[in-house]
Enzyme design. Structure first.
Site, PDB file in Angstrom:
ATOM      1  N   LYS A 114       0.941  -1.181  -0.045  1.00 44.41           N
ATOM      2  CA  LYS A 114       0.030   0.069  -0.072  1.00 44.41           C
ATOM      3  C   LYS A 114       1.070   1.161  -0.069  1.00 44.41           C
ATOM      4  CE  LYS A 114      -4.377  -1.418   1.361  1.00 44.41           C
ATOM      5  NZ  LYS A 114      -5.830  -1.075   2.372  1.00 44.41           N
ATOM      6  N   LYS A 196      -3.988 -10.723  -6.568  1.00 41.49           N
ATOM      7  CA  LYS A 196      -5.307 -10.843  -5.877  1.00 41.49           C
ATOM      8  C   LYS A 196      -6.445 -10.216  -6.632  1.00 41.49           C
ATOM      9  CE  LYS A 196      -5.878  -8.691  -1.773  1.00 41.49           C
ATOM     10  NZ  LYS A 196      -5.883  -7.989  -0.660  1.00 41.49           N
ATOM     11  N   LYS A 199     -11.044  -5.229  -4.307  1.00 46.21           N
ATOM     12  CA  LYS A 199     -12.165  -4.543  -4.393  1.00 46.21           C
ATOM     13  C   LYS A 199     -11.867  -3.052  -4.862  1.00 46.21           C
ATOM     14  CE  LYS A 199     -13.096  -4.754   0.365  1.00 46.21           C
ATOM     15  NZ  LYS A 199     -11.985  -3.884   1.310  1.00 46.21           N
TER      16      LYS A 199
HETATM   17  P1  TYM Z   1     -10.427  -6.572   3.479  1.00 47.26           P
HETATM   18  O1  TYM Z   1     -11.460  -5.572   3.600  1.00 47.26           O
HETATM   19  O2  TYM Z   1      -9.537  -6.084   2.407  1.00 47.26           O
HETATM   20  O3  TYM Z   1     -11.136  -7.802   2.977  1.00 47.26           O
HETATM   21  C1  TYM Z   1     -12.195  -8.481   3.693  1.00 47.26           C
HETATM   22  C2  TYM Z   1     -12.135 -10.059   3.557  1.00 47.26           C
HETATM   23  O4  TYM Z   1     -11.980 -10.711   2.303  1.00 47.26           O
HETATM   24  C3  TYM Z   1     -10.921 -11.221   2.135  1.00 47.26           C
HETATM   25  N1  TYM Z   1     -10.449 -11.201   0.673  1.00 47.26           N
HETATM   26  C4  TYM Z   1     -10.237 -12.025  -0.008  1.00 47.26           C
HETATM   27  N2  TYM Z   1     -10.345 -13.218  -0.019  1.00 47.26           N
HETATM   28  C5  TYM Z   1     -10.256 -14.276  -0.826  1.00 47.26           C
HETATM   29  N3  TYM Z   1      -9.691 -13.867  -2.083  1.00 47.26           N
HETATM   30  C6  TYM Z   1      -9.422 -12.389  -2.454  1.00 47.26           C
HETATM   31  N4  TYM Z   1      -8.984 -11.979  -3.647  1.00 47.26           N
HETATM   32  C7  TYM Z   1      -9.798 -11.636  -1.245  1.00 47.26           C
HETATM   33  N5  TYM Z   1      -9.728 -10.251  -1.070  1.00 47.26           N
HETATM   34  C8  TYM Z   1     -10.030 -10.040   0.188  1.00 47.26           C
HETATM   35  C9  TYM Z   1      -9.801 -10.939   3.265  1.00 47.26           C
HETATM   36  O5  TYM Z   1      -9.009 -11.890   3.389  1.00 47.26           O
HETATM   37  C10 TYM Z   1     -10.912 -10.432   4.328  1.00 47.26           C
HETATM   38  O6  TYM Z   1     -11.112 -11.447   5.170  1.00 47.26           O
HETATM   39  N6  TYM Z   1      -7.752  -5.702   7.559  1.00 47.26           N
HETATM   40  C11 TYM Z   1      -8.862  -6.319   6.971  1.00 47.26           C
HETATM   41  C12 TYM Z   1     -10.168  -6.115   7.597  1.00 47.26           C
HETATM   42  C13 TYM Z   1     -10.257  -6.338   8.936  1.00 47.26           C
HETATM   43  C14 TYM Z   1     -10.241  -7.687   9.969  1.00 47.26           C
HETATM   44  C15 TYM Z   1     -10.400  -7.102  11.224  1.00 47.26           C
HETATM   45  C16 TYM Z   1     -10.641  -8.855   9.335  1.00 47.26           C
HETATM   46  C17 TYM Z   1      -9.936  -5.322   9.871  1.00 47.26           C
HETATM   47  N7  TYM Z   1     -10.226  -5.826  11.067  1.00 47.26           N
HETATM   48  C18 TYM Z   1     -10.344  -8.094  12.148  1.00 47.26           C
HETATM   49  C19 TYM Z   1     -10.808  -9.883  10.439  1.00 47.26           C
HETATM   50  C20 TYM Z   1     -10.640  -9.341  11.806  1.00 47.26           C
HETATM   51  C21 TYM Z   1      -9.050  -6.068   5.501  1.00 47.26           C
HETATM   52  O7  TYM Z   1      -8.411  -5.053   4.997  1.00 47.26           O
HETATM   53  O8  TYM Z   1      -9.982  -7.024   4.722  1.00 47.26           O
END
Ligand code: TYM
Length: 331
Positions: A114, A196, A199
């Site tokens: 990032k 990956k 979004k």
């Molecule tokens: P974030 O918002 O980027 O993504 C949300 C969830 O989706 C999963 N994910 C994916 N899984 C499979 N393939 C992909 N291409 C893919 N892209 C995203 C992520 O692994 C995630 O589970 N830091 C985290 C959010 C967060 C969080 C937490 C998660 C903040 N606090 C506490 C669990 C527990 C994040 O940015 O996810």
């Protein structure tokens, strides 16, 4: 509370919820929700490490929470709320910052990625973001954290912080485990299958939003990048085909091996159509529920208000324990 174990997970309200987020995280949440006490947050504090337009952010936060419910999360039996409504997340994050080393944060691959992408805005929040995530998890004495594999490193840091804190003060935090689905651990971009699915990808053909209409979904799969050897097989070097097989298997719940057998001998065109159709059918009920829920603002409002109230109560119990251990005077 009952004697079920606790789950915490969240999604950042940036871009739109993709089938990567859905298959990697949301679908597991739905599958696990009856067996655990679940806490699902729209982690809006996390999203401002990158500049956001306030009007768009407010709308997106509501849309994301509505999509959690549309995917099948039961908002009455579980806690569903906005992270910014429970100040304890930020409070605990500060404390945990003092138990986390610069070197640990500097090693986080997401920080490196990032900061390369947003070189003009490498703010301190971007750096300490994994500590906020650790606070999210540890605040609720979480047992299990269902996430995609890209969050594994952050989760391991949360465990390290918990173990370190417990080492100084005794058993304060539960040390959480991750739950990472096999086929959907890392769904790749349809346009660049070595990266990956993201979004916030500026190339909208790289991802499928869970709210994309059926024709858009079909078109995006039709354009998905594959390879030129024409064989539907799962092996190294066939990133595009591997990804489509993973998506199909995650949606249908069958093993990749069975999916390979199902499609053996078919051309890529037909294969892509079948994957697209499986995704369209998976998302149809989600989209119908979303359309209904989006009209019912009072219901949504009740879910997140109650959710935050209950979450704040649970969080205050952990925070009080932490304050006592640190030596703060009781409030
Ligand atoms: P974030 O918002 O980027 O993504 C949300 C969830 O989706 C999963 N994910 C994916 N899984 C499979 N393939 C992909 N291409 C893919 N892209 C995203 C992520 O692994 C995630 O589970 N830091 C985290 C959010 C967060 C969080 C937490 C998660 C903040 N606090 C506490 C669990 C527990 C994040 O940015 O996810």
């Amino acid at each position: 509370m009952n004697d079920k174990k606790t789950i915490f997970s969240g999604i950042q309200p940036t871009g739109c919820i993709t089938i990567g987020n859905y298959l990697g995280a949301l679908k597991s949440w739905v599958q696990l929700q009856n067996d655990y006490n679940c806490i699902f947050s729209v982690v809006d504090l996390h999203s401002i490490t990158v500049r956001q337009d306030p009007i768009a952010l407010r709308k997106r936060c509501m849309d994301f929470l509505t999509q959690y419910l549309a995917c099948g999360i039961n908002g009455e039996d579980n806690l569903v709320y906005f992270q910014s409504h429970v100040p304890a997340h930020a409070e605990l994050a500060w404390i945990l910052n003092c138990f986390t080393y610069m070197g640990e944060l500097g090693r986080m691959t997401q920080f490196k990625d990032k900061s390369a992408k947003h070189a003009d805005n490498i703010n301190a929040g971007l750096f300490t973001y994994p500590v906020l995530m650790a606070a999210d998890i540890l605040l609720y004495q979480t047992d299990l954290v269902p996430v995609g594999i890209d969050q594994k490193q952050h989760l391991e840091l949360a465990r390290d912080i918990a173990i370190r804190f417990n080492g100084v003060f005794g058993d304060v935090f539960k040390v959480p485990e991750g739950y990472i689905p096999k086929e959907a651990a890392r769904i790749m971009s349809l346009q660049e299958p070595t990266s990956k699915m993201s979004k916030s990808d500026p190339n909208i053909n790289g991802f499928v939003s869970i709210l994309d209409d059926p024709d858009t979904i079909r078109r995006k799969f039709k354009r998905a990048v594959t390879d030129s050897d024409g064989e539907i097989a799962y092996r190294e070097g066939k990133d595009g085909i591997n990804n489509l097989l993973n998506i199909y298997s995650a949606v249908t719940g069958q093993s990749v091996e069975d999916s390979v057998n199902e499609f053996s001998g078919l051309g890529y065109g037909t294969f892509k159509e079948r994957v697209a159709e499986a995704v369209v059918e998976e998302l149809r009920p989600v989209q119908q529920r979303y359309a209904d829920l989006a009209k019912n603002k009072d219901y949504i409002n009740k879910i997140y208000t109650e959710g935050a109230k209950h979450a704040a109560y649970l969080a205050s119990k952990t925070l009080r324990k932490v304050h006592r251990k640190l030596g703060y005077v009781d409030r």
